[in-house]
Enzyme design. Structure first.
Site, PDB file in Angstrom:
ATOM      1  N   LEU A 408       0.853  -1.178   0.000  1.00  0.00           N
ATOM      2  CA  LEU A 408       0.000   0.000   0.000  1.00  0.00           C
ATOM      3  C   LEU A 408       0.895   1.237   0.000  1.00  0.00           C
ATOM      4  O   LEU A 408       2.011   1.201   0.542  1.00  0.00           O
ATOM      5  CB  LEU A 408      -0.897   0.027   1.248  1.00  0.00           C
ATOM      6  CG  LEU A 408      -1.973  -1.060   1.372  1.00  0.00           C
ATOM      7  CD1 LEU A 408      -2.667  -0.946   2.727  1.00  0.00           C
ATOM      8  CD2 LEU A 408      -2.995  -0.968   0.256  1.00  0.00           C
ATOM      9  N   ASP A 409       0.406   2.328  -0.607  1.00  0.00           N
ATOM     10  CA  ASP A 409       1.132   3.595  -0.519  1.00  0.00           C
ATOM     11  C   ASP A 409       1.387   3.937   0.941  1.00  0.00           C
ATOM     12  O   ASP A 409       0.594   3.582   1.828  1.00  0.00           O
ATOM     13  CB  ASP A 409       0.306   4.738  -1.123  1.00  0.00           C
ATOM     14  CG  ASP A 409       0.193   4.633  -2.629  1.00  0.00           C
ATOM     15  OD1 ASP A 409       0.958   3.865  -3.219  1.00  0.00           O
ATOM     16  OD2 ASP A 409      -0.679   5.318  -3.194  1.00  0.00           O
ATOM     17  N   MET A 410       2.469   4.663   1.175  1.00  0.00           N
ATOM     18  CA  MET A 410       2.806   5.074   2.534  1.00  0.00           C
ATOM     19  C   MET A 410       1.626   5.803   3.200  1.00  0.00           C
ATOM     20  O   MET A 410       1.327   5.584   4.373  1.00  0.00           O
ATOM     21  CB  MET A 410       4.031   5.971   2.516  1.00  0.00           C
ATOM     22  CG  MET A 410       4.467   6.474   3.883  1.00  0.00           C
ATOM     23  SD  MET A 410       5.947   7.489   3.729  1.00  0.00           S
ATOM     24  CE  MET A 410       6.262   7.908   5.430  1.00  0.00           C
TER      25      MET A 410
END
Length: 561
Positions: A408-410
């Site tokens: 997942l994106d940060m």
């Protein structure tokens, strides 16, 4: 007040409640200082009311010409007498000019008609005209067409002759068979000799046919090559002159820094991954502002850049919104220009949520699911090592394999699937590749959608000049597909479910924000919208087949917003 009397220094009224920042703005990730916002609003008021120039920003249908939005910037500066002013600038050209009253000049004026760049450009244009004339000349077009036609005729003649050969062979085989039945040995021997001569005859006829046609084709190829050699020589000449001109231009782009040191574009970029300046380097607004400040003994205090106009087709740019400086073109330049200047630390190197505990919502002998908090890395970064991956290695010291099945994106929170062994990881990854894993995200959008559900299909690729931002690119992008369904309207915001069919980087964020998508960024999106306390995007639900039990499992994690 923004002045159009020829002055570059614009008076900025600072009252007692507006403190100057202690450190200069970190240009690649920042919250605009109130003084920069005030200065930007003055520029925006001017752009709305000005009559000084004509430029189509794409904000209305009245202006003629290609609509081109533009990045503008302001820099708060202090003179040697502690007076506070601001400078204004724009990226590239404005209204086909490098010089607009009130805005800082370019580092180097490529539009100067008496300058060597324009002379070199004129020479390149002459070469281009010669190439174009040759490529469109009747002689070249006819030579090329005749060459292609001869090759086609040869293929047709070859097919026709081989068909004849095949028919003749069938006839010889038949004659041979009938000869065995009806002829005596002497007659049969004579027949075989005759049939052998016929076979040899057609063999040599095929050889001669190929040779005759090849002579015709080679001759025409020689005629065509004469034209192509002339064109290739001109192209080579153009390439050499263009490279020489580019290097000479890059030498003219000289950049000061706070210490008074000077470097040109070529030396700045020679140690980068590219090894040479990308197109347009030095034309962005930030280097122009720094250069003018240093040349005039002004101390940079703070800076901000905003977009004015319609969004480009590929990028996500919103009218009046503040954006950081681009990394591909500006990071090496500003890295030099800010030397000696006290600058805010890079906030991206700060470890966020370092004391956050990972919530494990399910675990068995083969896999587990964690609820990743927002602003927490899935895997280690260049400077920040704390991540779900590193935490899982500590939590599962005996586990083998890559562990994380997806990322997942940060900035995105939600469900992450972790495999405890290589076989489980391989099975789960295969499910992701085959798209049998069903994912559902929940997001809060900054605006109101007038549809209840829909489908977005926009191909994406990385912005090479501004990583990690993504671009919509129909030529080189990978397919990006997303379904969405509206859940509720909440104070001029829309709560939606996203169902990503593909899994591209920043797919949901770009599909939400891009004008060909929902044209409505996710709340808190610091790349494609406006920064808030967090990105309001959460990986809420995951459905997959258990690699061992083969049971279809669904897990849900409620968002904190």
């Amino acid at each position: 007040m923004f002045k159009t009397d020829g002055s570059y220094l614009h008076i900025l009224e600072v009252d007692e409640t507006e403190a100057l920042p202690d450190l200069f703005t970190y240009p690649f990730y920042y919250e605009p200082h109130p003084l920069c916002i005030k200065a930007s609003l003055e520029i925006q008021d001017y752009l709305v009311s000005q009559k000084e120039f004509e430029h189509n920003f794409g904000l209305d249908d009245i202006k003629s010409g290609l609509p081109i939005g533009k990045m503008f910037g302001v820099m708060v500066v202090e003179d040697r007498h502690s007076n506070i002013f601001y400078l204004a600038g724009f990226s590239g050209k404005l209204a086909e000019s490098n010089f607009i009253t009130g805005f800082v000049p370019p580092i180097y004026d490529t539009l100067n008609p008496s300058g060597f760049y324009k002379k070199g450009e004129a020479e390149l244009n002459r070469i281009n005209a010669e190439i174009d004339a040759l490529e469109h000349s009747p002689q070249y077009i006819n030579a090329k067409a005749k060459y292609e036609d001869l090759k086609f005729q040869f293929e047709e003649a070859l097919l026709e002759f081989k068909a004849l050969q095949k028919r003749e062979k069938v006839a010889r085989d038949k004659a041979r068979f009938e000869g065995q039945l009806h002829l005596n040995s002497t007659q049969y021997k004579q027949l075989l000799e005759e049939l052998k001569k016929q076979s040899i005859y057609y063999h040599f006829r095929l050889r001669d046919l190929k040779s005759d046609w090849q002579k015709k084709i080679d001759w025409q190829k020689k005629v065509l090559s004469g034209f192509e050699e002339e064109i290739n020589q001109l192209r080579k000449k153009r390439r050499v002159k263009s490279a020489k001109l580019q290097k000479a231009i890059h030498d003219q782009y000289q950049f000061l820094n706070f210490r008074g040191e000077n470097r040109d574009l070529n030396s700045i970029f020679e140690s980068t991954q590219l090894g040479q300046p990308p197109a347009g380097a030095g034309e962005c607004v930030a280097p122009k502002l720094f250069q003018f400040a240093y040349q005039n003994k002004l101390k940079p205090i703070a800076m901000a850049e905003f977009w004015w106009g319609a969004s480009p087709k590929s990028e996500v740019r919103r009218h009046k919104q503040f954006y950081p400086s681009c990394r591909g073109k500006c990071e090496p330049i500003l890295g030099h220009m800010m030397k000696g200047l006290e600058v805010e630390p890079n906030p991206m190197e700060k470890v966020p949520n370092e004391h956050t505990k990972l919530e494990i919502i399910y675990e068995d002998d083969f896999l587990l699911l964690v609820n990743k908090p927002h602003e927490f890395l899935s895997v280690p970064g260049k400077t920040i090592k704390d991540s779900v991956q590193t935490r899982m290695k500590t939590y599962l010291p005996e586990a083998k394999g890559p562990l994380l099945v997806h990322r997942l994106d940060m900035s995105t929170s939600g469900l992450l699937l972790v495999a405890k062994n290589e076989k489980t990881h391989k099975n789960l990854q295969k499910q992701f590749i085959e798209r049998s894993v069903k994912k559902r995200y929940i997001a809060l959008l900054d605006g109101v959608i007038d549809k209840s559900e829909g489908y977005i299909e926009l191909p994406l690729r990385v912005d090479l000049n501004n990583r990690p931002r993504q671009l919509v690119c129909y030529a080189h992008g990978k397919p990006g597909k997303t379904k969405y369904r509206v859940l509720a309207l909440e104070k001029n915001r829309t709560r939606v479910h996203f169902y990503p069919i593909t899994g591209r980087t920043h797919q949901l964020r770009v599909h939400a924000a891009h004008h060909k998508g929902l044209d409505m960024p996710i709340v808190g999106d610091d790349l494609y919208g406006k920064k808030a306390e967090r990105l309001y995007l959460h990986a809420e639900q995951l459905t997959f087949e258990h690699p061992v039990t083969k049971e279809r499992l669904t897990f849900t994690s409620e968002p904190s917003f």
